[in-house]
Motif scaffolding. Structure first.
Motif, short mmCIF file in Angstrom:
data_model
loop_
_atom_site.label_atom_id
_atom_site.label_comp_id
_atom_site.label_asym_id
_atom_site.label_seq_id
_atom_site.Cartn_x
_atom_site.Cartn_y
_atom_site.Cartn_z
N ARG A 366 0.82 -1.21 0.00
CA ARG A 366 0.00 0.00 0.00
C ARG A 366 0.86 1.27 0.00
O ARG A 366 0.59 2.21 -0.75
CB ARG A 366 -0.91 -0.01 1.23
CG ARG A 366 -2.00 1.06 1.21
CD ARG A 366 -2.90 0.94 2.43
NE ARG A 366 -3.50 -0.39 2.52
CZ ARG A 366 -4.16 -0.83 3.58
NH1 ARG A 366 -4.29 -0.07 4.65
NH2 ARG A 366 -4.69 -2.05 3.59
N MET A 367 1.88 1.32 0.85
CA MET A 367 2.67 2.55 0.98
C MET A 367 3.83 2.62 0.00
O MET A 367 4.43 3.68 -0.20
CB MET A 367 3.21 2.67 2.41
CG MET A 367 4.25 1.64 2.78
SD MET A 367 4.84 1.78 4.50
CE MET A 367 5.98 3.13 4.38
N GLY A 368 4.13 1.50 -0.63
CA GLY A 368 5.28 1.44 -1.52
C GLY A 368 6.39 0.65 -0.84
O GLY A 368 6.89 1.06 0.21
N ARG A 369 6.76 -0.48 -1.43
CA ARG A 369 7.76 -1.34 -0.80
C ARG A 369 9.12 -0.66 -0.73
O ARG A 369 9.89 -0.90 0.19
CB ARG A 369 7.84 -2.67 -1.55
CG ARG A 369 6.59 -3.51 -1.37
CD ARG A 369 6.69 -4.85 -2.07
NE ARG A 369 5.46 -5.60 -1.90
CZ ARG A 369 4.79 -6.21 -2.87
NH1 ARG A 369 5.26 -6.15 -4.12
NH2 ARG A 369 3.69 -6.88 -2.63
N TRP A 370 9.41 0.17 -1.70
CA TRP A 370 10.69 0.90 -1.69
C TRP A 370 10.79 1.80 -0.46
O TRP A 370 11.86 1.89 0.17
CB TRP A 370 10.83 1.74 -2.97
CG TRP A 370 9.85 2.88 -3.04
CD1 TRP A 370 8.57 2.84 -3.51
CD2 TRP A 370 10.06 4.22 -2.58
NE1 TRP A 370 7.96 4.07 -3.39
CE2 TRP A 370 8.86 4.94 -2.82
CE3 TRP A 370 11.13 4.89 -2.00
CZ2 TRP A 370 8.71 6.28 -2.51
CZ3 TRP A 370 10.99 6.24 -1.68
CH2 TRP A 370 9.79 6.92 -1.93
N LEU A 371 9.67 2.46 -0.09
CA LEU A 371 9.66 3.36 1.05
C LEU A 371 9.79 2.59 2.36
O LEU A 371 10.51 3.02 3.28
CB LEU A 371 8.37 4.19 1.04
CG LEU A 371 8.23 5.25 2.14
CD1 LEU A 371 9.37 6.26 2.07
CD2 LEU A 371 6.88 5.97 2.02
N ALA A 372 9.10 1.45 2.45
CA ALA A 372 9.20 0.61 3.65
C ALA A 372 10.65 0.15 3.87
O ALA A 372 11.15 0.17 5.00
CB ALA A 372 8.27 -0.59 3.53
N ALA A 373 11.31 -0.24 2.78
CA ALA A 373 12.71 -0.70 2.88
C ALA A 373 13.64 0.45 3.25
O ALA A 373 14.56 0.29 4.06
CB ALA A 373 13.15 -1.34 1.57
N LEU A 374 13.39 1.63 2.67
CA LEU A 374 14.23 2.80 2.96
C LEU A 374 14.15 3.17 4.45
O LEU A 374 15.17 3.36 5.12
CB LEU A 374 13.77 3.98 2.08
CG LEU A 374 14.63 5.24 2.10
CD1 LEU A 374 14.53 5.96 0.76
CD2 LEU A 374 14.22 6.22 3.21
N MET A 409 10.43 -5.07 8.28
CA MET A 409 9.98 -4.15 7.23
C MET A 409 10.69 -4.42 5.91
O MET A 409 10.07 -4.48 4.85
CB MET A 409 10.25 -2.70 7.66
CG MET A 409 9.37 -2.17 8.78
SD MET A 409 9.87 -0.51 9.30
CE MET A 409 9.39 0.48 7.87
N VAL A 410 12.02 -4.56 5.99
CA VAL A 410 12.82 -4.74 4.77
C VAL A 410 12.54 -6.10 4.14
O VAL A 410 12.26 -6.20 2.93
CB VAL A 410 14.32 -4.57 5.07
CG1 VAL A 410 15.15 -4.83 3.81
CG2 VAL A 410 14.61 -3.17 5.61
N ASP A 411 12.59 -7.17 4.93
CA ASP A 411 12.42 -8.53 4.39
C ASP A 411 11.04 -8.73 3.77
O ASP A 411 10.92 -9.28 2.67
CB ASP A 411 12.65 -9.57 5.50
CG ASP A 411 14.11 -9.74 5.85
OD1 ASP A 411 14.96 -9.10 5.20
OD2 ASP A 411 14.42 -10.51 6.78
N SER A 412 9.99 -8.30 4.49
CA SER A 412 8.62 -8.53 3.99
C SER A 412 8.29 -7.64 2.81
O SER A 412 7.32 -7.88 2.10
CB SER A 412 7.60 -8.32 5.12
OG SER A 412 7.64 -6.99 5.58
N SER A 413 9.08 -6.59 2.58
CA SER A 413 8.88 -5.74 1.41
C SER A 413 9.67 -6.23 0.21
O SER A 413 9.17 -6.27 -0.91
CB SER A 413 9.29 -4.29 1.74
OG SER A 413 8.53 -3.78 2.80
#
Length: 513
Positions: A366-374, A409-413
């Motif tokens: 929903r929020m963008g996986r790139w943002l969650a990883a960042l 956050m990083v792994d699940s994204s």
């Protein structure tokens, strides 16, 4: 007859169920990571005790960690004897009566002196023993780190073989092979009594983990084709991984302290056997040929967006991988932490990882996986910098909890992102891309423990964690590049456009001539 038909129908429905496949994969990851982390509080102390059978580490843990300032009552022998040669035997060392008189500021005039000497500034055998133990614990970080890293290194080497193999024979046979290897590794851990045997057990686990992880994730990506559903499913599967990491250290520490070294591994081998029977009944391991032409491993490895996503997984896990061999030893050295405390210190990280993976499976989409990883990489950096500042086990709770949540956050994204990148940029066959994902995961758990011992010895525990934190800060902005990766069609259009431009320039030059 009816009952038999009903049962076979129910069994067939179970075998076709995506949810049951998800459960089987989650259980396999849970048990694999339970074995991975159960050894964390066991191995450092077990290896120390092998080297020092008459002076085990448990005798020193949770004891006083400062130089004794308690006055020592010392009885001197008659002064009629030669004071310059007479020696006083006390726990702090051997001193002549003359030296003791100087320290006390008195002169012996009677036949026998019974007095108290404050030994605050004297080097005691206890202090010397503590210093020696400190050196030995620091030195032990290297072999412990190498043992912990061996699993990831072997897994790293096995992944490029297992990934393409799943394209040829399907996912079920490698998955079942992973169970068999893990079962054998667990039994070796249970009965191993030397460093070399335990090292072999840890390395063998790497092959089993490769089979289970690559096949499991590929199986989920194949069954859950919708990107949102795939993210949710992988979040749940990684939750199984998190639960294994959560249960492992306290389970290993408590069982080792109160039952014995073999007990946790025998229980794990029994659970693994149950999982193997479930796989045998539900997955029915058999050769399945893939109709689609799979993308080559070279094409995936040279895709910059896949490498970016894989790199995030590596850097996210490297910090916790460095902590696995070094944190228990650092706690023994600075806090005198007992076995169960060494295991319990990883609990906050594991609980929050479980929350993070399940939360950011759907939320990352929903929020963008790139943002969650960042965001996750930045939080990991800050938490790693807080850990060396702790002076008690309570101070480790918040940074460890934040670390686990951010890694989740990083792994699940990034795990579902790898499947998504293959869908839009390559062919929807997932064995090789999850081999790359698992390689990324293993890189963190291979480099981390392997380097931790050397780094602790050279730059210290604090600077080791500050260094990996800085790397996370540097890598985080690159996640923005995953915001809108070009699709296969866009890539083709770009290549055709470049070729047309080259032809146009060539034609124009010929025309000018």
């Amino acid at each position: 007859m009816m009952a038999g038909g009903t049962f076979s129908g129910w069994l067939q429905r179970c075998r076709e169920s995506r949810q049951l496949v998800l459960v089987i994969v989650a259980i396999a990851l849970l048990l694999d990571n339970m074995l991975l982390t159960t050894v964390v509080p066991i191995i450092p102390e077990f290896l120390y005790d092998i080297k020092h059978p008459n002076n085990t580490l448990s005798e020193h843990l949770d004891g006083p960690h400062h130089a004794s300032t308690t006055p020592i009552s010392t009885t001197l022998i008659p002064a009629s004897l030669d004071n310059s040669k007479c020696m006083c035997k006390c726990p702090q060392g051997n001193f002549t009566n003359g030296q003791l008189e100087f320290l006390m500021g008195t002169t012996s005039t009677s036949n026998q002196i019974v007095t108290t000497v404050n030994t605050k500034n004297l080097t005691s055998p206890e202090e010397l023993e503590k210093a020696q133990r400190h050196r030995e614990l620091i030195e032990e970080t290297v072999p412990v780190g190498m043992m912990f890293a061996s699993k990831a290194v072997v897994q790293l080497l096995a992944n490029p073989i297992v990934g393409p193999l799943t394209h040829k024979i399907g996912y079920s046979i490698p998955m079942f092979t992973g169970f068999i290897i893990m079962f054998l590794s667990t039994l070796i851990f249970a009965f191993g009594r030397s460093y070399s045997v335990l090292f072999i057990a840890r390395a063998l686990q790497g092959i089993g983990s490769s089979c289970s992880s690559v096949s499991g994730m590929g199986m989920l990506a194949e069954r859950y084709q919708d990107d949102k559903e795939r993210g949710n499913a992988m979040g749940i599967a990684l939750g199984g991984l998190a639960l294994g990491v959560l249960i492992g250290p306290p389970f290993g520490g408590l069982m080792y302290e109160f039952v014995g070294k073999s007990a946790p591994f025998l229980i794990l081998s029994a659970l693994a056997l149950g999982d193997g029977l479930l796989q045998l009944m539900m997955l029915q391991p058999s050769v399945v040929y893939t109709e689609s032409e799979p993308p080559s491993l070279k094409a995936l490895v040279t895709d910059p967006y896949i490498i970016l996503a894989a790199g995030a997984i590596t850097f996210a896990n490297m910090g916790i991988a460095m902590l696995e061999p070094s944190l228990p030893i650092w706690m023994m050295d600075t806090m005198g932490a007992s076995r169960w405390k060494q295991g319990a210190t990883f609990l906050p990280a594991s609980i929050s990882y479980l929350i993070g993976t399940n939360l950011f499976g759907p939320l990352g989409h929903r929020m963008g996986r790139w943002l969650a990883a960042l965001i996750g990489l930045i939080v990991i950096g800050f938490c790693l910098m807080l850990i060396p500042l702790a002076t008690s086990i309570n101070h480790l709770i918040i940074p460890n909890a934040g670390l686990g949540f951010a890694i989740g956050m990083v792994d699940s994204s990034m795990m579902p992102e790898l499947g998504y990148l293959v869908d839009i940029r390559h062919t929807a066959v997932y064995g090789s891309v999850y081999a790359i994902g698992d390689v990324a995961f293993c890189m963190g758990f291979a480099i981390g423990p392997a380097l931790s011992g050397t780094l602790v010895n050279t730059i210290g525990f604090e600077w080791m964690l500050f260094g990996i934190a800085i790397l996370c800060f540097i890598y985080a902005p690159f996640m923005y590049l995953l915001r809108a990766p070009p699709t296969k069609e866009e890539k083709k259009t770009l290549i055709i456009g470049e070729k047309s431009s080259v032809r146009y320039v060539t034609y124009s030059n010929d025309d000018d001539e």
